[in-house]
Motif scaffolding. Structure first.
Motif, short mmCIF file in Angstrom:
data_model
loop_
_atom_site.label_atom_id
_atom_site.label_comp_id
_atom_site.label_asym_id
_atom_site.label_seq_id
_atom_site.Cartn_x
_atom_site.Cartn_y
_atom_site.Cartn_z
N GLN A 147 18.20 37.41 -27.62
CA GLN A 147 19.39 37.09 -28.42
C GLN A 147 20.21 36.00 -27.75
N ARG A 183 21.40 27.56 -30.34
CA ARG A 183 22.19 27.20 -31.54
C ARG A 183 23.52 26.54 -31.13
N TYR A 240 25.45 36.69 -34.54
CA TYR A 240 24.72 36.31 -33.33
C TYR A 240 25.27 37.12 -32.16
N ARG A 248 18.57 32.58 -28.13
CA ARG A 248 18.71 32.09 -29.52
C ARG A 248 20.12 31.57 -29.77
#
Length: 143
Positions: A121, A128, A114, A124
Motif C-alpha cells: 500500500q 501516486r 489510499y 502504491r
C-alpha cells in the motif's frame, strides 16, 4: 475532471499560506472522483487535541485526514497543523509551499482510500504522490 466542493478554514490566521486557487489546484491534481472536502489549518494545541482524541497520540501531527466516504464521491476533512508543517519543511530543507502541496496531496489520497499500512500500500501511494507532485512541477517529496 472531477468536481470539487472545497471549504477552507483557518487560512487567514497564518501568514505565508498559499491562495485558495493554488490549494484547489493541488487537491484537483489528486482527485479521482467528485469530492466534498473541508481543509482546516490549525495551531499546535488544536492539532495535538485532535490527534489525541482520534488517534490516541499525544502530539500534533502535520496532517490528519478524516475520510467519511469514498464512493460515490469522496467526503473528508483534512487538518493541517501549520506550526508542525513549518518545522518539518525547515527540517526537510523544503519551502513551506512545496511541503504543504505534498501534505495536501497525501491527505487527498487518504481521503480516496489510499493508505500506507503495509509495504504494498505504501509503495502504491508513494508512486501516486510522486507522479502528482511532478505533474504540479514539484520535486519527488521522498528525496
Amino acid at each position: 475532471m472531477p468536481a470539487l466542493e472545497l471549504t477552507i478554514q483557518g487560512r487567514a490566521r497564518f501568514n505565508g499560506l498559499s491562495a485558495r486557487s493554488t490549494i484547489a489546484r493541488w487537491i484537483g491534481a489528486a482527485l479521482e472522483r467528485d469530492a466534498q472536502l473541508t481543509l482546516r489549518f490549525v495551531r499546535s494545541r488544536e492539532g495535538r487535541r485532535l490527534n489525541a482524541d482520534f488517534r490516541g497520540k499525544d502530539y500534533a501531527a502535520d496532517v490528519l485526514t478524516f475520510a467519511y466516504s469514498t464512493r460515490p464521491r469522496v467526503h473528508a476533512d483534512i487538518v493541517i497543523c501549520v506550526p508542525v508543517a513549518r518545522r518539518d519543511a525547515r527540517a526537510l530543507n523544503k519551502s513551506l509551499q512545496d511541503h504543504l502541496a505534498h501534505l495536501i496531496v497525501h491527505a487527498t489520497l487518504h481521503a480516496h482510500g489510499y493508505g500506507h499500512g503495509n509495504a504494498v500500500q505504501a509503495n502504491r501511494m508513494a508512486r501516486r504522490e510522486i507522479r502528482i507532485m511532478k505533474g504540479l512541477g514539484k520535486r519527488d517529496p521522498y528525496q
